[in-house]
Design an enzyme around this catalytic site. Structure first.
Site, PDB file in Angstrom:
ATOM      1  CB  ALA A   1      -0.232   0.349   1.622  1.00 41.82           C
TER       2      ALA A   1
ATOM      3  N   GLY B   1       0.312  -5.753   0.909  1.00 41.49           N
ATOM      4  CA  GLY B   1      -0.688  -5.514  -0.655  1.00 41.49           C
ATOM      5  C   GLY B   1       0.324  -6.524  -1.944  1.00 41.49           C
TER       6      GLY B   1
HETATM    7  N1  COA Z   1       4.328   4.372  -0.114  1.00 45.72           N
HETATM    8  C1  COA Z   1       4.866   5.031  -0.504  1.00 45.72           C
HETATM    9  N2  COA Z   1       6.134   4.796  -0.432  1.00 45.72           N
HETATM   10  C2  COA Z   1       6.794   4.264  -0.426  1.00 45.72           C
HETATM   11  C3  COA Z   1       6.813   2.784  -0.149  1.00 45.72           C
HETATM   12  C4  COA Z   1       4.945   2.459   0.308  1.00 45.72           C
HETATM   13  N3  COA Z   1       5.013   1.178   0.212  1.00 45.72           N
HETATM   14  N4  COA Z   1       7.668   1.796  -0.585  1.00 45.72           N
HETATM   15  C5  COA Z   1       8.622   2.868  -0.306  1.00 45.72           C
HETATM   16  N5  COA Z   1       8.347   3.814  -0.821  1.00 45.72           N
HETATM   17  C6  COA Z   1       8.797   5.069  -1.405  1.00 45.72           C
HETATM   18  C7  COA Z   1       9.787   6.101  -0.691  1.00 45.72           C
HETATM   19  O1  COA Z   1       9.025   6.916   0.539  1.00 45.72           O
HETATM   20  C8  COA Z   1      11.074   6.591  -1.168  1.00 45.72           C
HETATM   21  O2  COA Z   1      10.490   7.607  -1.677  1.00 45.72           O
HETATM   22  P1  COA Z   1      11.248   9.285  -2.241  1.00 45.72           P
HETATM   23  O3  COA Z   1      12.800   8.706  -2.688  1.00 45.72           O
HETATM   24  O4  COA Z   1       9.949   9.076  -2.757  1.00 45.72           O
HETATM   25  O5  COA Z   1      11.589   9.252  -0.131  1.00 45.72           O
HETATM   26  C9  COA Z   1      11.278   5.262  -2.593  1.00 45.72           C
HETATM   27  O6  COA Z   1       9.991   5.057  -2.643  1.00 45.72           O
HETATM   28  C10 COA Z   1      12.462   4.688  -2.349  1.00 45.72           C
HETATM   29  O7  COA Z   1      12.457   4.177  -0.888  1.00 45.72           O
HETATM   30  P2  COA Z   1      13.201   3.677  -0.246  1.00 45.72           P
HETATM   31  O8  COA Z   1      12.984   3.401   1.102  1.00 45.72           O
HETATM   32  O9  COA Z   1      13.879   5.519  -0.229  1.00 45.72           O
HETATM   33  O10 COA Z   1      14.085   2.581  -0.705  1.00 45.72           O
HETATM   34  P3  COA Z   1      14.798   1.953   0.952  1.00 45.72           P
HETATM   35  O11 COA Z   1      16.030   0.499  -0.492  1.00 45.72           O
HETATM   36  O12 COA Z   1      16.038   2.750   1.483  1.00 45.72           O
HETATM   37  O13 COA Z   1      13.996   1.124   1.420  1.00 45.72           O
HETATM   38  C11 COA Z   1      12.027  -0.543   1.721  1.00 45.72           C
HETATM   39  C12 COA Z   1      13.317   0.031   1.018  1.00 45.72           C
HETATM   40  C13 COA Z   1      11.209  -1.286   0.654  1.00 45.72           C
HETATM   41  C14 COA Z   1      12.466  -1.569   2.735  1.00 45.72           C
HETATM   42  C15 COA Z   1      11.535   0.833   2.430  1.00 45.72           C
HETATM   43  O14 COA Z   1      10.700   1.649   0.975  1.00 45.72           O
HETATM   44  C16 COA Z   1      10.517   0.334   3.068  1.00 45.72           C
HETATM   45  O15 COA Z   1      10.202  -0.529   3.784  1.00 45.72           O
HETATM   46  N6  COA Z   1       8.865   0.212   2.574  1.00 45.72           N
HETATM   47  C17 COA Z   1       7.583   0.317   3.163  1.00 45.72           C
HETATM   48  C18 COA Z   1       7.632  -1.098   3.091  1.00 45.72           C
HETATM   49  C19 COA Z   1       5.666  -1.309   3.393  1.00 45.72           C
HETATM   50  O16 COA Z   1       5.943  -1.673   4.855  1.00 45.72           O
HETATM   51  N7  COA Z   1       4.732  -1.987   2.558  1.00 45.72           N
HETATM   52  C20 COA Z   1       4.074  -2.427   3.824  1.00 45.72           C
HETATM   53  C21 COA Z   1       3.206  -1.181   3.629  1.00 45.72           C
HETATM   54  S1  COA Z   1       1.314  -2.129   3.876  1.00 45.72           S
END
Ligand code: COA
Length: 260
Positions: free
Chosen positions: A65, A111
């Site tokens: 999500a 998701g």
């Molecule tokens: N929703 C919205 N944006 C997201 C996202 C999410 N679920 N997951 C990643 N992004 C965005 C980040 O905010 C970032 O945007 P920005 O460059 O504008 O700041 C971009 O994608 C890249 O992510 P980033 O966190 O910088 O990459 P990373 O390699 O350091 O980490 C993850 C990758 C996947 C570990 C981390 O992004 C994360 O934990 N995301 C959330 C995942 C999550 O909890 N999903 C379940 C939702 S129910």
């Protein structure tokens, strides 16, 4: 496609659907959700398409999500509610009728993991990472994981994913039975497309019947499943293609399936 968040391509009866918000790791916002549903409806409704591959652009399959859309200004709902919108509910239960192969190229979270679980086959790149982080965020997965995962893999593994919310790598996903193959990234999409092309070459009514029983059996007792299987097998047995396969074998030639 009306949504640029999802790309759609058809080549020789195989559709390739690409989740395409790479800057947000293909997180599911309303646009991507609507685009995905549109793509799946096309696969279901177009008789020229026999199988589909679902993948993501960039370094994620789908990061779940869109957590920023859920909490950002103007948003009408938080992340938990986002999963309960019609589109999300639609995806979790939508019957594509044709096999869909998830080609998990990178992060497959929340998701996104549930999208992969709704597919019929799953293969992954070495870089793929899987997790259900919802419980760490104050809610729990609402698009199928608590139901599908314990049906798909042993409950001990399913519960680790559901209750700990930790990430596992592709090799672990293979060992636990979440995916059936792990491949180098540059071979992933071509392999998934070759698998889909193989299925697309089989008799389409038989493939549909097989998908129906292989999916429905999870919700049935064994006697119910055997009865449904027998009924579907009878229907498929009436098709010309079901006669063509054995005839081609006897005549030592490749079968010519016509979808009849
Ligand atoms: N929703 C919205 N944006 C997201 C996202 C999410 N679920 N997951 C990643 N992004 C965005 C980040 O905010 C970032 O945007 P920005 O460059 O504008 O700041 C971009 O994608 C890249 O992510 P980033 O966190 O910088 O990459 P990373 O390699 O350091 O980490 C993850 C990758 C996947 C570990 C981390 O992004 C994360 O934990 N995301 C959330 C995942 C999550 O909890 N999903 C379940 C939702 S129910």
């Amino acid at each position: 496609m009306t949504s640029s968040a999802v790309l759609f391509d058809v080549h020789e009866r195989v559709a390739t659907i690409t989740l395409n918000r790479p800057d947000a790791l293909n997180a599911i916002n309303a646009d991507l959700s609507a685009g995905l549903m549109e793509a799946l409806r096309r696969v279901r409704n177009d008789d020229g398409i026999r199988a589909a591959v679902l993948t993501g652009s960039g370094r994620a399959f789908c990061a779940g999500a869109d957590l920023r859309a859920g909490s950002g200004p103007g948003a009408s709902s938080g992340p938990a509610q986002l999963f309960a919108t019609d589109e999300r509910e639609g995806f979790a239960t939508f019957d594509v009728k044709k096999p869909v192969i998830a080609a998990v190229n990178g992060y497959c979270l929340g998701g996104g993991f549930e999208i992969a679980l709704a597919c019929d086959l799953r293969i992954a790149a070495t870089e793929a990472r899987f997790a259900l982080p919802e419980i760490t965020l104050g809610f729990f997965p609402l698009a199928g994981a608590p139901m599908r995962l314990p049906r798909a893999i042993p409950q001990a593994f399913a519960n680790e994913l559901l209750f700990l919310g930790e990430r596992i790598d592709a090799e672990t996903a293979l060992r636990w039975g979440i995916v059936s193959r792990v491949l180098p990234a540059d071979e992933l999409l071509s392999t998934a497309q070759a698998m889909a092309a193989k299925i697309a070459g089989y008799a389409p009514i038989a493939v549909r019947g097989l998908k129906e029983i292989a999916t429905a059996q999870a919700d049935l007792t064994m006697p119910q499943a055997m009865r449904l299987g027998a009924a579907l097998r009878w229907v498929v047995g009436q098709t010309a293609d079901a006669k063509e396969g054995p005839r081609a074998f006897a005549e030592k030639r490749a079968p010519q399936f016509r979808g009849e």
